[in-house]
Motif scaffolding. Structure first.
Motif, PDB file in Angstrom:
ATOM      1  N   PRO A  17       0.804  -1.222   0.000  1.00 52.66           N
ATOM      2  CA  PRO A  17       0.000   0.000   0.000  1.00 52.66           C
ATOM      3  C   PRO A  17       0.839   1.274   0.000  1.00 52.66           C
ATOM      4  CG  PRO A  17       0.229  -0.777   2.235  1.00 52.66           C
ATOM      5  CD  PRO A  17       1.014  -1.746   1.363  1.00 52.66           C
ATOM      6  N   ASN A  18       0.289   2.307  -0.636  1.00 55.15           N
ATOM      7  CA  ASN A  18       0.796   3.662  -0.460  1.00 55.15           C
ATOM      8  C   ASN A  18      -0.193   4.363   0.465  1.00 55.15           C
ATOM      9  OD1 ASN A  18       0.934   6.667  -1.106  1.00 55.15           O
ATOM     10  ND2 ASN A  18       2.735   5.917  -2.166  1.00 55.15           N
ATOM     11  N   THR A  19       0.127   4.347   1.745  1.00 54.04           N
ATOM     12  CA  THR A  19      -0.801   4.835   2.758  1.00 54.04           C
ATOM     13  C   THR A  19      -0.893   6.356   2.720  1.00 54.04           C
ATOM     14  OG1 THR A  19      -0.194   2.949   4.146  1.00 54.04           O
ATOM     15  CG2 THR A  19      -1.321   4.778   5.225  1.00 54.04           C
ATOM     16  N   PRO A  20      -2.120   6.913   2.766  1.00 55.11           N
ATOM     17  CA  PRO A  20      -2.261   8.367   2.767  1.00 55.11           C
ATOM     18  C   PRO A  20      -1.542   9.017   3.950  1.00 55.11           C
ATOM     19  CG  PRO A  20      -4.368   7.313   2.351  1.00 55.11           C
ATOM     20  CD  PRO A  20      -3.416   6.228   2.734  1.00 55.11           C
ATOM     21  N   GLU A  21      -1.117  10.243   3.742  1.00 56.13           N
ATOM     22  CA  GLU A  21      -0.317  10.958   4.735  1.00 56.13           C
ATOM     23  C   GLU A  21      -1.022  11.041   6.086  1.00 56.13           C
ATOM     24  OE1 GLU A  21       3.043  12.759   6.107  1.00 56.13           O
ATOM     25  OE2 GLU A  21       2.743  12.028   4.059  1.00 56.13           O
ATOM     26  N   ASP A  22      -2.322  11.269   6.092  1.00 57.50           N
ATOM     27  CA  ASP A  22      -3.028  11.448   7.358  1.00 57.50           C
ATOM     28  C   ASP A  22      -3.263  10.141   8.106  1.00 57.50           C
ATOM     29  OD1 ASP A  22      -4.868  10.417   5.587  1.00 57.50           O
ATOM     30  OD2 ASP A  22      -6.507  11.729   6.200  1.00 57.50           O
ATOM     31  N   LYS A  23      -2.842   9.025   7.511  1.00 58.11           N
ATOM     32  CA  LYS A  23      -3.004   7.725   8.175  1.00 58.11           C
ATOM     33  C   LYS A  23      -1.664   7.045   8.430  1.00 58.11           C
ATOM     34  CE  LYS A  23      -7.679   6.942   6.519  1.00 58.11           C
ATOM     35  NZ  LYS A  23      -8.621   6.034   5.836  1.00 58.11           N
ATOM     36  N   ARG A  24      -0.603   7.842   8.462  1.00 52.97           N
ATOM     37  CA  ARG A  24       0.733   7.294   8.695  1.00 52.97           C
ATOM     38  C   ARG A  24       0.974   7.130  10.195  1.00 52.97           C
ATOM     39  NH1 ARG A  24       4.231   5.578   4.292  1.00 52.97           N
ATOM     40  NH2 ARG A  24       3.086   6.271   2.466  1.00 52.97           N
ATOM     41  N   HIS A  25       0.381   6.086  10.749  1.00 48.36           N
ATOM     42  CA  HIS A  25       0.628   5.738  12.148  1.00 48.36           C
ATOM     43  C   HIS A  25       0.427   4.224  12.289  1.00 48.36           C
ATOM     44  CE1 HIS A  25      -3.784   5.711  12.451  1.00 48.36           C
ATOM     45  NE2 HIS A  25      -3.750   6.924  11.918  1.00 48.36           N
ATOM     46  N   GLU A  26       1.049   3.648  13.303  1.00 44.61           N
ATOM     47  CA  GLU A  26       1.080   2.199  13.446  1.00 44.61           C
ATOM     48  C   GLU A  26      -0.316   1.580  13.520  1.00 44.61           C
ATOM     49  OE1 GLU A  26       2.843   4.316  15.214  1.00 44.61           O
ATOM     50  OE2 GLU A  26       4.950   3.707  15.286  1.00 44.61           O
ATOM     51  N   GLU A  27      -1.263   2.278  14.135  1.00 45.93           N
ATOM     52  CA  GLU A  27      -2.599   1.721  14.319  1.00 45.93           C
ATOM     53  C   GLU A  27      -3.310   1.469  12.988  1.00 45.93           C
ATOM     54  OE1 GLU A  27      -1.403   4.358  15.846  1.00 45.93           O
ATOM     55  OE2 GLU A  27      -1.171   3.628  17.899  1.00 45.93           O
ATOM     56  N   GLU A  28      -2.938   2.211  11.950  1.00 46.57           N
ATOM     57  CA  GLU A  28      -3.565   2.023  10.649  1.00 46.57           C
ATOM     58  C   GLU A  28      -3.306   0.616  10.106  1.00 46.57           C
ATOM     59  OE1 GLU A  28      -5.742   3.009   7.143  1.00 46.57           O
ATOM     60  OE2 GLU A  28      -5.684   3.803   9.197  1.00 46.57           O
ATOM     61  N   ALA A  29      -2.165   0.038  10.465  1.00 52.38           N
ATOM     62  CA  ALA A  29      -1.849  -1.324  10.020  1.00 52.38           C
ATOM     63  C   ALA A  29      -2.828  -2.344  10.586  1.00 52.38           C
ATOM     64  CB  ALA A  29      -0.427  -1.694  10.440  1.00 52.38           C
ATOM     65  N   LEU A  30      -3.508  -1.998  11.674  1.00 52.09           N
ATOM     66  CA  LEU A  30      -4.418  -2.918  12.354  1.00 52.09           C
ATOM     67  C   LEU A  30      -5.876  -2.660  12.012  1.00 52.09           C
ATOM     68  CD1 LEU A  30      -2.739  -2.758  15.883  1.00 52.09           C
ATOM     69  CD2 LEU A  30      -2.153  -4.224  13.947  1.00 52.09           C
ATOM     70  N   ASP A  31      -6.147  -1.696  11.160  1.00 53.28           N
ATOM     71  CA  ASP A  31      -7.518  -1.338  10.800  1.00 53.28           C
ATOM     72  C   ASP A  31      -8.028  -2.308   9.733  1.00 53.28           C
ATOM     73  OD1 ASP A  31      -9.905  -0.241   9.964  1.00 53.28           O
ATOM     74  OD2 ASP A  31      -9.131   1.801   9.778  1.00 53.28           O
ATOM     75  N   PRO A  32      -9.084  -3.067  10.006  1.00 54.35           N
ATOM     76  CA  PRO A  32      -9.586  -4.030   9.016  1.00 54.35           C
ATOM     77  C   PRO A  32     -10.162  -3.368   7.767  1.00 54.35           C
ATOM     78  CG  PRO A  32     -11.053  -3.906  10.918  1.00 54.35           C
ATOM     79  CD  PRO A  32      -9.830  -3.131  11.271  1.00 54.35           C
ATOM     80  N   ASP A  33     -10.312  -2.044   7.801  1.00 52.87           N
ATOM     81  CA  ASP A  33     -10.806  -1.328   6.624  1.00 52.87           C
ATOM     82  C   ASP A  33      -9.723  -0.450   6.007  1.00 52.87           C
ATOM     83  OD1 ASP A  33     -13.020  -0.950   4.890  1.00 52.87           O
ATOM     84  OD2 ASP A  33     -13.354   1.047   5.724  1.00 52.87           O
ATOM     85  N   ASN A  34      -8.448  -0.779   6.278  1.00 55.02           N
ATOM     86  CA  ASN A  34      -7.375   0.010   5.685  1.00 55.02           C
ATOM     87  C   ASN A  34      -7.246  -0.313   4.199  1.00 55.02           C
ATOM     88  OD1 ASN A  34      -5.847  -2.382   5.491  1.00 55.02           O
ATOM     89  ND2 ASN A  34      -4.631  -1.929   7.311  1.00 55.02           N
TER      90      ASN A  34
END
Length: 326
Positions: A81-98
Motif C-alpha cells: 500500500p501507499n498509505t495516505p499521509e493522514d493515516k501514517r501511524h502504526e494503528e492504521e496497520a491494524l484497521d480491518p478497513d485500511n
C-alpha cells in the motif's frame, strides 16, 4: 570422461533444436509472483518515476491488473500500500478497513482463484519509515513491534490474504504470527518469511512507490542483514523454519544468487527470491542507455534465478514475462 576430439562440447550447441532439447532450466508463468502497489482513489494509475513502466493502482484498476495476471498464468500477486499521509501511524496497520485490506477483499471477490500475498511490516504506516515501533533511544523495539505484526497478520488473513509475508526482520516474529493465526482460526494461511533480507542500497524505487523514502530516519542496518554475510542467512532461514514458515525469501535476489543457491542446497523448503526495484531499474536504465538488448538481458537475469534453484521469483516484470512465455 572423454577428451577432445572424441568429445566436442560444441556439438551440443550446434542447432537451435539441440540447444532447446538440452536446456536445463526454463521459466514458466507459474514461476512468478507479481508485486503491485495500491493507492487510494478511483481510476488512478500513478507512474513511479524511478520504476519505468510501474504504477500505483487504485483498487478498481488493481482488480483489472489482477485479472490480466490470472489470464497470463501468474499464480499469485503481492500487494503493497501507499498509505495516505493522514493515516501514517502504526494503528492504521491494524484497521480491518485500511487500504490493503480493502484491496485484498476486492481481489478475492473479483478474481478468487489467484493467490494474494500481503506484506506484514509497519514501514508503509510509520511516520519515520522504519519497519517497527521506535524505542526512546531511536532504535526499533523488537518485541513491541512483533506484537503489532502478529495482530497485523491476523487482520490481513481475515481480509482474505492467502499468504502473509513478514518483511520486517524482527526476531521471533514468525513464531508469534504463526501462533496468532492459529488462535484466530486461520491455520491454512501460509507464511512466506523474508528470512534473508539485506540492508541493501537497492530498495530506493520501492520506497518511493510506498511513500516512505523521504521520511526514513537513519537506516535499517540494525535489523536487516549485512550484505557481506552469507552464512548468517542460513541461520535466519533455519530459525524461521523452526518457528513455522512455509516458504522463505532472499531479498535482494539478483545480486544475492549465491545466497539463494546456498539456501536451496541446505534446506528442504521452497525458496523465493525478490528481484528488487533497484535491480529492475538497473536493467531498464541499462537498456535505455543502449547497454544491451532489453528483452535478452531480462530473460538472462530471470533465468539466473531458476539456475540458482529458486522456486519462484517476485518480479515487476512478471506480467510481461508471463505473456511472453505463455
Amino acid at each position: 570422461m572423454s577428451h577432445y576430439p572424441a568429445l566436442r562440447m560444441r556439438r551440443r550447441r550446434s542447432a537451435s533444436w539441440m540447444r532447446a532439447m538440452l536446456t536445463e532450466h526454463r521459466l514458466h508463468p507459474s514461476d512468478f509472483i507479481w508485486p503491485l502497489f495500491v493507492c487510494e482513489g478511483e481510476g488512478e494509475e500513478q507512474p513511479i518515476s524511478a520504476l519505468r513502466g510501474v504504477h500505483r493502482y487504485s483498487i478498481d484498476r488493481l482488480v483489472e491488473k489482477v485479472r490480466q495476471a490470472k489470464e497470463a498464468g501468474i499464480p499469485c500477486i503481492a500487494l503493497f500500500p501507499n498509505t495516505p499521509e493522514d493515516k501514517r501511524h502504526e494503528e492504521e496497520a491494524l484497521d480491518p478497513d485500511n487500504l490493503i485490506c480493502r484491496a485484498v477483499r476486492a481481489v478475492k471477490d473479483k478474481v478468487p482463484d489467484i493467490g494474494v500475498m500481503t506484506d506484514v511490516a509497519l514501514d508503509p504506516y510509520t511516520p519515520h519509515g522504519h519497519d517497527g515501533v521506535l524505542a526512546e533511544d531511536g532504535s526499533v523495539d523488537n518485541d513491541r513491534t512483533v506484537e503489532l505484526l502478529a495482530r497485523q497478520a491476523v487482520v490481513q488473513a481475515e481480509a482474505g490474504a492467502d499468504i502473509v509475508a513478514p518483511s520486517d526482520m524482527m526476531d521471533g516474529r514468525i513464531g508469534a504470527i504463526r501462533d496468532a493465526l492459529e488462535e484466530a482460526g486461520h491455520p491454512n494461511v501460509a507464511i512466506m518469511a523474508y528470512s534473508a533480507k539485506y540492508a541493501s542500497s537497492l530498495y530506493g524505487p520501492f520506497r518511493e512507490a510506498v511513500g516512505s523514502s523521504d521520511r526514513l530516519k537513519g537506516d535499517k542496518k540494525g535489523y536487516q542483514m549485512n550484505p557481506a554475510n552469507g552464512g548468517e542467512a542460513l541461520a535466519e532461514v533455519e530459525l524461521d523454519m523452526d518457528e513455522g514458515a512455509d516458504f522463505v525469501m532472499v531479498k535482494p535476489g539478483l545480486l544475492y544468487l549465491d545466497v539463494v543457491a546456498r539456501t536451496v542446497d541446505a534446506f528442504d523448503i521452497p525458496v523465493f527470491a525478490y528481484m528488487t526495484s533497484g535491480e529492475y531499474a538497473m536493467i531498464e536504465e541499462a537498456a535505455a542507455a543502449g547497454a544491451g538488448d532489453r528483452d535478452a538481458m531480462l530473460m538472462e537475469a530471470l533465468t539466473a534465478f531458476k539456475r540458482a534453484g529458486a522456486t519462484g521469483i517476485l518480479s515487476y516484470h512478471a506480467l510481461e514475462m508471463a505473456r511472453r512465455l505463455g
